[in-house]
Scaffold this motif. Structure first.
Motif, short mmCIF file in Angstrom:
data_model
loop_
_atom_site.label_atom_id
_atom_site.label_comp_id
_atom_site.label_asym_id
_atom_site.label_seq_id
_atom_site.Cartn_x
_atom_site.Cartn_y
_atom_site.Cartn_z
N ASP A 259 47.84 38.36 39.26
CA ASP A 259 47.33 37.13 38.67
C ASP A 259 48.11 35.90 39.12
O ASP A 259 47.61 34.77 39.00
N THR A 273 45.29 37.02 45.20
CA THR A 273 44.59 35.75 45.20
C THR A 273 43.09 35.92 45.42
O THR A 273 42.34 34.97 45.32
N LYS A 274 42.66 37.14 45.72
CA LYS A 274 41.23 37.37 45.90
C LYS A 274 40.62 37.87 44.59
O LYS A 274 41.23 38.65 43.89
N PRO A 275 39.40 37.45 44.26
CA PRO A 275 38.75 37.98 43.07
C PRO A 275 38.58 39.49 43.20
O PRO A 275 38.35 40.00 44.29
N THR A 283 32.69 33.36 45.23
CA THR A 283 33.66 32.31 44.88
C THR A 283 33.09 31.26 43.94
O THR A 283 33.73 30.28 43.66
N LYS A 351 37.28 34.16 36.43
CA LYS A 351 37.94 33.80 37.69
C LYS A 351 36.91 33.23 38.68
O LYS A 351 37.19 32.27 39.40
N SER A 357 42.08 31.93 40.01
CA SER A 357 42.30 33.37 40.09
C SER A 357 43.30 33.96 39.10
O SER A 357 43.49 35.17 39.07
N SER A 358 43.96 33.13 38.29
CA SER A 358 45.00 33.67 37.41
C SER A 358 44.84 33.19 35.98
O SER A 358 43.99 32.34 35.68
#
Length: 497
Positions: A259, A273-275, A283, A351, A357-358
């Motif tokens: 996260d 950092t990627k979903p 995205t 997200k 993303s976190s």
């Protein structure tokens, strides 16, 4: 005798098992937590030694606080010198700080009448240990008064040290303060955390606290954490060895790293950092179902100020979430919250919806403000107060309002040190065990996580110590009262009236 002996001598304790056995024998026990670098500890140890000769039937035990983390954590030791007093196998009193007269009085209180034919020493006159120790007390008082230490660190750690510690803590995304180096750990606890980080396949920085006493002692005050190792992520303390192990085994440590954009060393691993969660490369909101999009919008707008976090405001499950909760409370802002650990669909969907993303994520009137770092910067610059004002968000919750809400958050509510599964002091552990034995359902709050609540509740309840047990918003009492009710068979009836 298998435990630590009495007989007018101070005994060094290096095992919690031996200490527990000694306490269990029922004789008076006085426990001194000290540190070799602390001058106040050394002076108080002289007083302690004199007292041990005047009360030969009591056990006087010395514990080097940072070398025995298991014992220190069991009694929530965050300062030296620190004393715990036991009578009939139960901790009945404590003393924090360099106060020789109080020490002598408290020793006399628990050990002054151990021989039925002898009168108790005149503790009220500050002469509990006789002329020898009184002379020591008076001499020490001239030099030092009754100075107290705020933490397990030398006093006077100023701005320069604080700045240095902040730089060290933030020098790597993951930072481990340990004994030794990752290649050559100097204690088993440090070894365990190093092994965990290697299993998590993350890069981390380290600092050998054995090489620098200033950092070693200053960090304890800086982090309010008395032992080592200490593990940090993006400048936030995650905890020590036990917490790192628990987070690793539950998978939570991996989630925290992901996260917060911590890269996995193994190139085959998914980058944080990627979903994730099946969303692939989506995205934006267009990749979400209409039903989920509608649900997320409803949650975001369910409160003017809305925080998506790990855990609940009174029980945050990560340091970053706790930071934002603290900021909102400092700003006296009423806010709603959602525990993203309780719903993976919301956790992963948000997200994508927010393209963030976190966690935590803070929204004001439906607009994403950001995560913990952004919220902290906005608070420091005054921007957060300005945004809240511009959007018509008024502060209103007083500390008393918050305490009332906490006290009434469960019919039976326990304010304790630690959690029911991991109490951080013997008194809290006893109350938890009593409630469990009675089969009573109860809520809890770890007062070690929130100094505002910890101090405020003392005034609110007019009760100076913890734990504190409440029933339907009314204070029942502390450990002694709860144990008396439990032993008399009255506890369950009292909590179900």
């Amino acid at each position: 005798m298998a435990g630590v002996g009495g007989g007018g001598a101070v005994k060094e304790v290096k095992s919690k098992a031996v200490l527990d056995e000694t306490i269990g024998e029922g004789s008076p026990v006085i426990l001194h937590f000290w540190a070799s670098w602390c001058e106040a500890s050394k002076h108080m140890d002289q007083v302690f030694s004199h007292l041990s000769t005047d009360f030969p039937l009591a056990h006087f035990c010395r514990v080097e606080a940072e070398e025995q983390p298991e014992i220190s954590e069991a009694y929530s030791v965050s300062a030296v010198p620190y004393f715990v007093f036991f009578k009939d196998g139960t901790a009945v009193d404590t003393l924090e700080g360099a106060d020789p007269t109080s020490l002598a009085n408290k020793v006399a209180k628990v050990a002054g009448s151990i021989s039925p034919g002898e009168p108790a020493a005149p503790a009220s006159l500050g002469m509990a240990a006789g002329p020898t120790v009184l002379e020591t007390v008076q001499e020490f008082g001239k030099k030092n008064g009754s100075a107290r230490l705020g933490s397990l660190s030398p006093s006077g750690a100023g701005d320069r040290l604080k700045e240095r510690l902040e730089q060290l803590v933030n020098s790597h995304a993951i930072m481990l303060f340990m004994k030794g180096s990752p290649e050559s750990p100097k204690c088993g606890f440090s070894q365990k955390v190093v092994d965990i980080l290697k299993k998590e396949k993350v890069k981390f920085g380290s600092f050998d606290i054995l090489t620098d006493n200033e950092v070693r002692d200053g960090l304890k005050k800086f982090s309010s954490w008395p032992t080592f190792p200490q593990l940090y992520c993006k400048g936030e303390l995650l905890g020590g060895c036990d917490i790192a192990i628990a987070m690793h085994e539950s998978g939570e440590l991996q989630e925290v790293f992901k996260d917060h954009g911590i890269e996995i060393s193994d190139s085959g691993e998914i980058k944080a950092t990627k979903p994730d969660g099946g969303q692939g490369g989506v995205t934006g909101p267009s990749g979400l179902t209409a039903a989920l999009t509608f649900r997320l919008q409803g949650l975001i707008n369910s409160s003017e100020v809305m925080l998506f976090m790990k855990g609940k405001p009174d029980e945050p499950r990560c340091g970053f979430s706790r930071k934002v909760v603290d900021i909102l409370r400092q700003e006296k802002v009423k806010f709603g919250s959602f525990d993203i650990l309780s719903d993976d669909e919301v956790r992963q969907g948000l997200k994508v919806y927010s393209n963030w993303s976190s966690y935590p994520q803070l929204y004001i009137k439906g607009e994403l403000i950001g995560g913990s770092d952004i919220v902290l910067e906005m608070q420091k610059s005054g921007e957060l107060k300005k945004v809240l004002s511009e959007k018509g968000i008024s502060s209103g919750e007083t500390l008393e309002d918050r305490l009332k809400q906490l006290v009434n958050s469960s019919p039976v509510m326990l304010f304790m040190k630690g959690t029911p599964d991991a109490p951080r002091c013997g008194f809290s552990s006893k109350v938890v065990n009593a409630l469990k034995e009675e089969g009573v359902d109860f809520g809890s709050f770890d007062i070690l996580t929130d100094e505002v609540v910890r101090q405020g509740l003392k005034t609110y309840s007019n009760w100076p110590t913890f734990p504190q047990l409440y029933y339907k918003g009314e204070l029942i009492g502390g450990c002694d009262i709860v144990m008396e009710l439990h032993n008399n068979g009255e506890l369950k009836a009292t909590l179900s009236e």
